[in-house]
Each structure stands twice: as structure tokens, then as C-alpha cells.
Design a protein around this motif. Sequence first.
Motif, short mmCIF file in Angstrom:
data_model
loop_
_atom_site.label_atom_id
_atom_site.label_comp_id
_atom_site.label_asym_id
_atom_site.label_seq_id
_atom_site.Cartn_x
_atom_site.Cartn_y
_atom_site.Cartn_z
N ILE A 218 -26.48 48.21 148.92
CA ILE A 218 -26.38 48.18 147.46
C ILE A 218 -26.12 46.77 146.97
O ILE A 218 -26.75 46.28 146.03
N PRO B 68 -20.32 50.98 145.49
CA PRO B 68 -20.86 52.29 145.12
C PRO B 68 -20.18 52.82 143.87
O PRO B 68 -18.97 52.62 143.68
N SER C 268 -26.41 52.63 137.69
CA SER C 268 -26.31 53.48 138.86
C SER C 268 -27.65 54.13 139.19
O SER C 268 -27.92 54.45 140.34
N TYR D 235 -27.53 52.52 142.71
CA TYR D 235 -26.64 53.39 143.47
C TYR D 235 -27.31 54.69 143.91
O TYR D 235 -27.33 54.99 145.11
#
Lengths: 259, 263
Positions: free
Chosen positions: A60, A189, A208, A212
Motif C-alpha cells: 500500500i 491500511p 481507500s 486500500y
Amino acid sequence: MLFWKLISSSFRSQMQYSASFLTLCIAHLFSTSIYFLGVWVLFDRFQMVKGWTVYEVGLIYGIVHIGFGLGESFARGFERFSYMLIQGDFDRVLLRPINPLLQIAAHDIQLLRLSRCIQGAFILGWSASHFSFAFISIQTLVIIFSIIGTTCLFYGLLVIQAALSFWTTETLEIMNITTYGGLQTGQYPMSFYNRSFRLIFTFVIPLSCVAYYPIAALLQRESIPIWAASIAPVTGLIFLYLACQLWHIGSRRYHSTGC
Amino acid sequence: MNGYLAILKMRMKTLLQYRTAAFAAVTTEFFWGLIMMMIYQAFFSSTTAKEPLSLSQSITFLWLGQALIQLLPWTIDKELEAQIKNGNVAYELVRPVDLYAIWFARALALRLIPTLMRCFPILILAGLFFGLEPPVSGQAGALFAISIILALFLSSAISTLVMVSLFWTISGEGIQRLLPNISLLLSGLMVPLPLFPHWLQPFLSIQPFRGVLDIPCRIYTGVIPIDTAFYFLGFQLAWICCFVWFGHKLMKKAARHFVIQGG
């Protein structure tokens, strides 16, 4: 095509001082890597957090830094946009028969900032090497989509920040919360954060969705089907499109401030 | 001495003008603090082992760092940098004053004013709602105050030395890019130094940047007990002396044989 011409002219002008450029690149590479050191220190002490290892977070982290680096490399014009408005230089841009948005994007491209991408790519590669991803696979595809989505999202944020200057003339420094704050938030995260934060970074700024959820789905951390995760980064493209629309609305109400 | 105080005062008045910028910066720092707080909570929720810092101590470290962020030696004086580039520094050298002391006074103002403008909103909000704890004891609070003043001087001494080094490097763009990040990492602002790996501690505990933030925070939270605190204040003082001595010496050397740029 003109865009490439402008890019290559920026490139050539910065290469005039190649030694100084290289030293600055190395300094920038080092200084952006410090961020990963911060992540690594915490993982070295705590090993695992909410089921995430440092390699998984590294995926990420890498994606977010590549996206941010690409975005900010082409955003110098937007960062300096409020000066342009104050000085009245935007009038000159409007006179040229080319899309003003494109002109600003190609203004003074910061090759130096690409070293953040190199750093991000290195971390991404290092992390990915700890998983058994095949090079040509759905995983690679998801990661590439994710990088494209993240780049568009950060770029959209920078366009919005500039577009708001049509109303305020001064740059809204507060918007840095979304850009640099987004970078800081996106490194970890989303499941680390509390509910209201997650909602903001999903529905207001879809950070996100671009970084994510795709990775969480790859690693089977969230119960989302992989096809849904791989199209989630599209929200980044939509975000950029909306940002450009805001820009157009703003530029229509532009009055010259120049002297 | 009065001359240097006057310069300090003038710079303070100028810097106080930047209030809107301070507001935006406070918001950003506050936001960054909130994110980091949640990250620490996530990390600490997944461990049962005894760590060198507890969660509440880490959060206190975090908020003190956010409040005192401007104390870090991460920027250099833009006006002086321009003077070195365009050669106007020659006029400064003509004046019958100690140039090092003037630069040091300017550096003090550059660190002190932004800190004063920005620290209180963060301290108050974090203290009321976000887990910033009061100092462990009254004595610790008093020692913390002394340590912060020393930190201010240490930070100014570091940035003045960097300024003097510009006589040789002229542009200083490289160091300007590295300095913020080095101080961010080594002062413990990014991650509190006690949480760094064990094998790095011997190095971390002797480098000067810890005197800018880490030592005051440790005294505040009681990680350093009161009876040993004086040793750490001495540590800060020793580094201040080193930087001032070296900076002063370098300035003298520069004044003797450097070439004025521009004209």
C-alpha cells in the motif's frame, strides 16, 4: 503532442545543470525514504498490526507514494497557480489557443519529484517479492490499476486546490490536509483508523477505494470480491474528472486581477 | 548586547505578522497528530509485550512534538541565504558587530515566534480531548521548561552553523532538503526515539538532534527520572557549546577568506 513537447522542454532545461540535478535527486530520494523508515521502525518493534505485516503494508505504501510522486511531478503549475492569478499571468494563458488546464499541467515539470516514485517503486517491489505473485497475473493488474487510480486521485486533489483559488485568489493552505495528509493517511491500511476517518477517506476523498481496498482484497483482508476491488480504482478517474469540472466552473467566473 | 536584543525583537515583530499561515499550519499539524494517534493505537492494540513507552506516553510524545514542531532546526533564514547569494553579506561584515551573534539572534526569533504562535492551540485541544497528559510531576514540569529553553538554543545553534556553511556551498539546496528530514527523524518527532530498535539506541542517544525534542519529552513523561535529568540538561548544554564554538570559528574563517558573490 504539444504536451510531450512541453514536457521534453522542461526536461531539457532541468538537465542543463545535470550534476546539481543528480545531487538534488539523491537528496530527495533520501528524504522521501525517511517516511518508510518511520513505518519500518514501528513494525520492527510491533511485528504485526491488526493482522498486517510490514510487507503487506509496504504494498500500500508503495502504491500511494508512486501515485503521489507522479501527481506532484506534474503539479508545479497548480501549486503556483494562485501567484499566477495574483500576478495576472493567467490572462496570458487564456489568450493561447490551447486548453488552459493542459498548459498549467505542463508548466515547469518537476522531474526531481519523480524520485519519490522511485522510492515507492522500490518499496513496492521489495514487498511484492515476499509474496508469490506471478509477474503476469491478476495481482499485477490490480496493482497497476491501483497506481493509476491513486495518481488520478492525488492529481485531482491538486487541481481542486488550484481551482479553489478562482474564488479565494490565495491558495487555501488548509487543502494540504487532503494532499499531504492523504499521503500520510494512505501509507497505512484504512482499518487502522476509526470509522469517521474511514468514511471520509472512502466517500469524500476516495483514497481507500484506489489503494486500500484493492490490496486488501488481494490479500483477502476484506471480504470483497477481486473483480470489485480491481474496478474500485476507477473512482480515482471519476474524482479527477470532477476536479476538472470544478476547474472549468471556476475559470468561467474568472476576473483578471492583473495590473 | 543591546544591539543583538534589538535584532531579536525586530525579527519577532516581523514574524508575528504571519498569523493566517500559522492557523493553516496548526490545522495540518493537528490533523497529522490525529492520524498518528490512531496509528499508535492500532500498533499498541496488537501487542501485549511491555514496550519502552506505553501508549499514553507515546501519545504525549506525539502531541508535544506536534506542538513544538517549529522548534526543530529545519529551515534556514531565507533573507540571509539571499544575502550570501547576491553578495550583500559584504555590508554585514563591515558593521562593527559580531555577525555570528546577529545570525544567532535571528535564528532564535525564527524558532521562537512560530513555536509560540502555534503551540498553544494544539496543547490545549490535545490536552482536553486527545490524550495529552500533564507532566508526571511539578518538578518534571519545571525541568521540562528548562529543557525546552535549552532545546531552543540548541536548535538555533544547529541552524546557524548550517547558515555559516553556506559561505562554502552557496546554494545549500541539498542541505536544505536533507535538514528537515534528518531533524524529523533524529529528534524523535516522526517516531519517538525510545521505540526505535534496541541496536540503534547507542547511536541515537549521543546524536545532538535528540536534544531538540526527545530529551524534553522524556523528562515531561518521566521516562527520564528527575534525579538523572540534570545529566541530560548537561548533554543539551554541551552540544550547544559545541555548535556555537564550531559555528563561531567557521564564521571567522569565512570572514577572512571568502569571495563575495554577485555584485
